[in-house]
Design an enzyme around this catalytic site. Structure first.
Site, PDB file in Angstrom:
ATOM      1  N   HIS A 113      25.034  29.515  10.281  1.00  0.00           N
ATOM      2  CA  HIS A 113      26.205  30.291   9.880  1.00  0.00           C
ATOM      3  C   HIS A 113      25.931  31.781   9.791  1.00  0.00           C
ATOM      4  O   HIS A 113      26.811  32.595  10.019  1.00  0.00           O
ATOM      5  CB  HIS A 113      26.820  29.717   8.611  1.00  0.00           C
ATOM      6  CG  HIS A 113      27.654  28.527   8.945  1.00  0.00           C
ATOM      7  ND1 HIS A 113      27.097  27.278   9.064  1.00  0.00           N
ATOM      8  CD2 HIS A 113      28.950  28.413   9.298  1.00  0.00           C
ATOM      9  CE1 HIS A 113      28.040  26.440   9.442  1.00  0.00           C
ATOM     10  NE2 HIS A 113      29.168  27.098   9.588  1.00  0.00           N
ATOM     11  N   ARG A 151      41.228  25.097   9.439  1.00  0.00           N
ATOM     12  CA  ARG A 151      40.433  23.902   9.167  1.00  0.00           C
ATOM     13  C   ARG A 151      40.322  23.683   7.665  1.00  0.00           C
ATOM     14  O   ARG A 151      40.032  24.618   6.922  1.00  0.00           O
ATOM     15  CB  ARG A 151      39.046  24.082   9.765  1.00  0.00           C
ATOM     16  CG  ARG A 151      38.108  22.931   9.453  1.00  0.00           C
ATOM     17  CD  ARG A 151      36.817  23.066  10.210  1.00  0.00           C
ATOM     18  NE  ARG A 151      35.917  24.036   9.613  1.00  0.00           N
ATOM     19  CZ  ARG A 151      34.738  24.349  10.112  1.00  0.00           C
ATOM     20  NH1 ARG A 151      34.344  23.787  11.244  1.00  0.00           N
ATOM     21  NH2 ARG A 151      33.961  25.226   9.532  1.00  0.00           N
ATOM     22  N   GLU A 205      33.572  16.377  16.618  1.00  0.00           N
ATOM     23  CA  GLU A 205      32.215  16.919  16.466  1.00  0.00           C
ATOM     24  C   GLU A 205      31.189  15.861  16.096  1.00  0.00           C
ATOM     25  O   GLU A 205      30.049  16.179  15.791  1.00  0.00           O
ATOM     26  CB  GLU A 205      32.208  18.075  15.462  1.00  0.00           C
ATOM     27  CG  GLU A 205      32.843  17.778  14.136  1.00  0.00           C
ATOM     28  CD  GLU A 205      32.906  18.996  13.206  1.00  0.00           C
ATOM     29  OE1 GLU A 205      32.280  20.020  13.482  1.00  0.00           O
ATOM     30  OE2 GLU A 205      33.602  18.885  12.185  1.00  0.00           O
TER      31      GLU A 205
HETATM   32  C1  PEP Z   1      31.290  23.157  15.296  1.00  0.00           C
HETATM   33  O1  PEP Z   1      30.675  22.264  14.714  1.00  0.00           O
HETATM   34  O2  PEP Z   1      31.209  23.355  16.533  1.00  0.00           O
HETATM   35  C2  PEP Z   1      32.160  24.067  14.545  1.00  0.00           C
HETATM   36  C3  PEP Z   1      32.946  24.919  15.155  1.00  0.00           C
HETATM   37  O3  PEP Z   1      32.104  24.002  13.196  1.00  0.00           O
HETATM   38  P1  PEP Z   1      30.961  24.656  12.275  1.00  0.00           P
HETATM   39  O4  PEP Z   1      30.099  25.508  13.165  1.00  0.00           O
HETATM   40  O5  PEP Z   1      31.664  25.429  11.222  1.00  0.00           O
HETATM   41  O6  PEP Z   1      30.259  23.450  11.762  1.00  0.00           O
HETATM   42 MG    MG Z   2      31.216  21.720  12.647  1.00  0.00          MG
END
Ligand code: PEP
Ligand code: MG
Length: 569
Positions: free
Chosen positions: A188, A331, A431
């Site tokens: 992140h 989301r 995912e």
């Molecule tokens: C992903 O998993 O591709 C996504 C967009 O969510 P995050 O990166 O927030 O887990």
């Molecule tokens: Mg994700």
């Protein structure tokens, strides 16, 4: 000197190192000959630390709250205690010892005294005393504790890792680059660095031991090589590269206002990923055609309590209004895994990525977490094209449960005559490997899919997305991941629902022809990548893309696929 890491956010970083490290300095007793100078060194350090504390109080009061700032007021009081100052000075002068040693001795004595008192307030004083001791010793030894929020302009932030809340507290005008020891391209901190357009290199193992505060650091955020105190020639090279990069960025301006359409008329939608309502303005600046992912967990970070329904409503409404009728996919809370929110009091799972996270947690904590968020989303949907997206789905039951709750809340709003969009779309993130395998089942009940390749790669390849020891497996171009993506898109299309992608692969130029070939409708990415991807789309025909995709899928390894795509893209 050069150290190597993984490029995480494009751009050229040139600046002065500001090292954030939480090490406990080891104090060694040494004898000094000039005790007057040593006492002065202590008193100057004390004054400087007090001044820094005053500044931190102001920043904390603005950013977090008056209550947190008040803790530091206590530090100022302790540092101004004449008895404490006098005792430290005495030890330096009488024993001819270094200031670090004197500070440690006296502060330990005070802390011990406070700790032995049977009073909570005094126990807290002991902790404060230890804090002060560490700050003074660090300052005396030249180990800087950098206050991230008020770094000097031109800093390159060097740290072991950055938590999302630390990164989101950065001043993007002051920080010219970020280099971390841990993390990966999709951690992140890397995602936020891209959103803030700060060049970054992550997984740079030796950076902290190789660099000290004030060193000149230069790097290319795409390549991952970090130069420390480079010679003039190298520095000049990076300065030129920075100019080239910025010129290219300006040239992309020409793609603003254009459609994202192939030469033979296949039109895609290019949207932005955002983490807070203010990012929507940036998305528009880069001509985003919508918001493809609003990561709402960031609204829950950097604070001590759950944001109320009202607060969330204002945030969602703000994005919807700013985007003026363009689609805004929001989301629902996705925490767990590498995203922690301490005040929620969630026990740490042994295996957080496979545990109690995202929709699993929300369905379980309906009253205090999910309900206020869903109500806020429904109410905000009266102000724009808000769509609800549920993350981390691994079976259809979860989708059914979430939809049932949304329907219940719609009834509640109807009874109270509160406006919302009655046809609000409820889609899901694709995912997990499970979701991909039952894409046909999910497509019957979801209003849209959005492929989260960051996690899809992790859960398909059984590879931790933040573990650099196994990062060789972490690539969306693995045949297994590509088959999964293709399946999701084709199943979504078969069922007649739109399919988007909001993982990092959506901005990957090597992936682009495959996604065009399979018919992805929406690509969502950091706002700063939109114009470049639009330029690439405009240069393709769908026919070419289909040929490339067919050939790519004949290869058996990631390496072969990557090599082929590098040749033709
Ligand atoms: C992903 O998993 O591709 C996504 C967009 O969510 P995050 O990166 O927030 O887990
Ligand atoms: Mg994700």
């Amino acid at each position: 000197m050069v150290v190597f890491g993984t490029g995480a956010s494009n751009g050229i970083g040139i600046g002065k190192a500001a090292v954030v490290r939480d090490i406990k300095p080891e104090v060694i007793k040494t004898f000094v000959s000039d005790v007057v100078a040593e006492e002065k060194r202590f008193l100057d350090t004390l004054e400087k630390t007090k001044e820094e504390t005053e500044n931190m109080i102001k920043v904390l009061a603005d950013k977090v709250g008056e209550k947190e700032a008040a803790i530091l007021e206590g530090h100022i009081l302790l540092m101004s205690d004449p008895a404490l100052i006098d005792e430290i000075s005495k030890i330096i002068k009488n024993d001819s010892v270094n200031a670090e040693f004197a500070v440690e001795s006296v502060c330990d004595l005070y802390a011990g005294m406070f700790a032995s008192m049977d009073d909570e307030l005094m126990q807290q004083r002991a902790a404060d005393m230890n804090d002060i001791k560490l700050r003074l010793i660090k300052e005396l030894s030249g180990i800087k504790s950098v206050d991230i929020a008020s770094l000097e302009e031109g800093s390159i932030l060097i740290a072991e890792d950055l938590t999302p809340s630390m990164t989101s507290g950065l001043d993007p005008h002051a920080v010219y680059g970020i280099v971390t020891e841990l993390g990966g391209r999709t951690s992140h901190s890397a995602i936020l660095a891209r959103a803030l357009e700060i060049p970054a290199v992550v997984a740079c193992k030796e950076i902290i031991s190789s660099v000290k505060d004030g060193d000149i650091v230069c790097f290319d955020g795409e390549k991952g090589e970090v130069y420390i105190n480079p010679d003039e020639e190298k520095k000049k090279f990076f300065e030129e590269e920075k100019n080239i990069y910025l010129t290219k960025k300006r040239e992309l301006e020409a793609y603003k206002g254009k459609e994202s359409i192939t030469k033979d008329g296949y039109k895609a939608e290019l949207a932005a990923n955002i983490g807070n309502p203010n990012d929507a303005a940036k998305a528009l600046e880069y001509d985003a055609e919508g918001i493809g992912l609003f990561r709402t967990e960031f609204l829950f970070m950097d604070r001590n309590n759950v944001p109320s329904e009202e607060e969330q409503f204002e945030a969602y409404k703000k994005v919807a209004s700013l985007m003026k009728g363009k689609p805004v996919i929001i989301r629902t809370l996705d925490i767990g895994g590498d995203k922690e929110i301490p005040y929620l009091g969630i026990e740490k799972d042994e295996n957080p990525f496979l545990g109690y996270r995202a929709v699993r947690l929300c369905l379980d904590r309906y009253e205090d977490l999910y309900k206020p968020q869903l109500l806020a989303l429904l109410r905000a949907s009266a102000f724009g094209d808000i769509r609800i997206m549920i993350p981390f789905i691994s079976c259809v039951d979860e989708l059914r449960k979430a939809k049932a709750l949304i329907n219940e809340l719609k009834k509640e709003l109807d009874e109270k005559n509160i406006a919302y969009n009655k046809d609000i779309k409820v889609g899901i993130m694709m995912e997990t490997a499970a979701a991909s395998l039952i894409a046909d089942i999910l497509a019957k009940e979801a209003d849209f899919f959005s492929i989260g390749t960051n996690d899809l790669t992790q859960y398909t390849m059984a590879v931790d997305r933040g573990n650099d020891k196994v990062s060789y497996l972490y690539s969306s171009l693995n045949p297994a991941v590509l088959r999964s993506i293709k399946n999701i898109i084709l199943e979504g299309k078969k069922a007649g629902i739109p399919v988007g992608m909001c993982g990092e692969a959506a901005a990957d130029k090597l992936m682009l022809p495959l996604l065009l070939a399979w018919g992805l409708d929406e690509f969502s990415m950091s706002a700063s990548s939109i114009l470049e991807l639009r330029k690439s789309i405009i240069n393709y025909t769908r026919k070419e893309a289909i040929e490339i995709a067919e050939k790519a899928m004949e290869f058996e390894t990631e390496e072969e696929i990557r090599a082929y795509l590098r040749k033709v893209c």
